[in-house]
Motif scaffolding. Sequence first.
Motif, PDB file in Angstrom:
ATOM      1  N   THR A 148     -27.629  -6.960  -1.309  1.00 37.54           N
ATOM      2  CA  THR A 148     -26.862  -8.192  -1.133  1.00 37.54           C
ATOM      3  C   THR A 148     -27.833  -9.364  -1.123  1.00 37.54           C
ATOM      4  N   ILE A 149     -27.516 -10.393  -1.882  1.00 37.76           N
ATOM      5  CA  ILE A 149     -28.403 -11.560  -1.968  1.00 37.76           C
ATOM      6  C   ILE A 149     -27.647 -12.817  -1.552  1.00 37.76           C
ATOM      7  N   VAL A 150     -28.308 -13.638  -0.744  1.00 35.38           N
ATOM      8  CA  VAL A 150     -27.813 -14.977  -0.473  1.00 35.38           C
ATOM      9  C   VAL A 150     -28.886 -15.935  -0.979  1.00 35.38           C
ATOM     10  N   VAL A 192     -35.434 -11.190   9.743  1.00 36.44           N
ATOM     11  CA  VAL A 192     -34.291 -12.000   9.309  1.00 36.44           C
ATOM     12  C   VAL A 192     -33.069 -11.087   9.244  1.00 36.44           C
ATOM     13  N   LEU A 193     -32.104 -11.366  10.122  1.00 37.51           N
ATOM     14  CA  LEU A 193     -30.879 -10.566  10.197  1.00 37.51           C
ATOM     15  C   LEU A 193     -29.681 -11.498  10.146  1.00 37.51           C
ATOM     16  N   LEU A 227     -32.978 -11.237   0.177  1.00 38.31           N
ATOM     17  CA  LEU A 227     -32.482  -9.965  -0.355  1.00 38.31           C
ATOM     18  C   LEU A 227     -32.204  -9.056   0.835  1.00 38.31           C
ATOM     19  N   TYR A 228     -30.946  -8.655   0.981  1.00 41.04           N
ATOM     20  CA  TYR A 228     -30.537  -7.920   2.173  1.00 41.04           C
ATOM     21  C   TYR A 228     -30.115  -6.480   1.902  1.00 41.04           C
ATOM     22  N   GLN A 229     -30.314  -5.667   2.918  1.00 41.61           N
ATOM     23  CA  GLN A 229     -29.682  -4.343   2.969  1.00 41.61           C
ATOM     24  C   GLN A 229     -28.720  -4.364   4.152  1.00 41.61           C
ATOM     25  N   ASP A 239     -33.034  -8.522   6.002  1.00 40.43           N
ATOM     26  CA  ASP A 239     -33.800  -8.910   4.828  1.00 40.43           C
ATOM     27  C   ASP A 239     -34.815  -7.805   4.515  1.00 40.43           C
ATOM     28  N   SER A 240     -34.822  -7.385   3.244  1.00 46.34           N
ATOM     29  CA  SER A 240     -35.683  -6.266   2.839  1.00 46.34           C
ATOM     30  C   SER A 240     -37.163  -6.647   2.891  1.00 46.34           C
TER      31      SER A 240
END
Lengths: 96, 96
Positions: free
Chosen positions: A3-5, B50-51, A91-93, B44-45
């Motif tokens: 997931t991207i913001v 960063v959450l 870039l998120y997980q 954040d990967s």
Amino acid sequence: MITIVAKQTVKQGKIDSFIAIAKKLVEKTHQSDVGCISYDLFQDSQNSGVLSFIEEWENQEALDKHMASRHFRELFPQLDEFLEKPGEINLYQKVE
Amino acid sequence: MITIVAKQTVKQGKIDSFIAIAKKLVEKTHQSDVGCISYDLFQDSQNSGVLSFIEEWENQEALDKHMASRHFRELFPQLDEFLEKPGEINLYQKVE
């Protein structure tokens, strides 16, 4: 899933120009990028200059292909001139 | 529909504590908040501190009820002590 913001702060007076190009990028991405789960543009309700792409990709490979695509390489750089400051991209997980 | 990105920067060493409480909030929200389309925690990967909560609500009424709920009022403030700086919260509308 990735997931991207990608949060952008746009100069006042350039918001419409930014949106016009960003919408082309969203449309092309929807049309042609395999592995794209979602890819949309969002505007902050309290600050019209804050515009973010919120994206979901099946995997890194799909994201890499998107960033190498002609539409991304052509359109995304065109947004730079409208920015007040560099974008914040996370870039998120998902935390399960 | 309202989309929210609530981006938090958590002190190193407090990430697990933050996640433990945040996951309770996610679980309770899923269980009881009518009008909640999605509500998840993302890390954040490239920067584990960063959450972000990324949320989708049917409308303002559903969001207001969530923020007045007992689980939100009890759990969300408990996250403050783990933060390195105040959170960045953006309420978004999709650009159609």
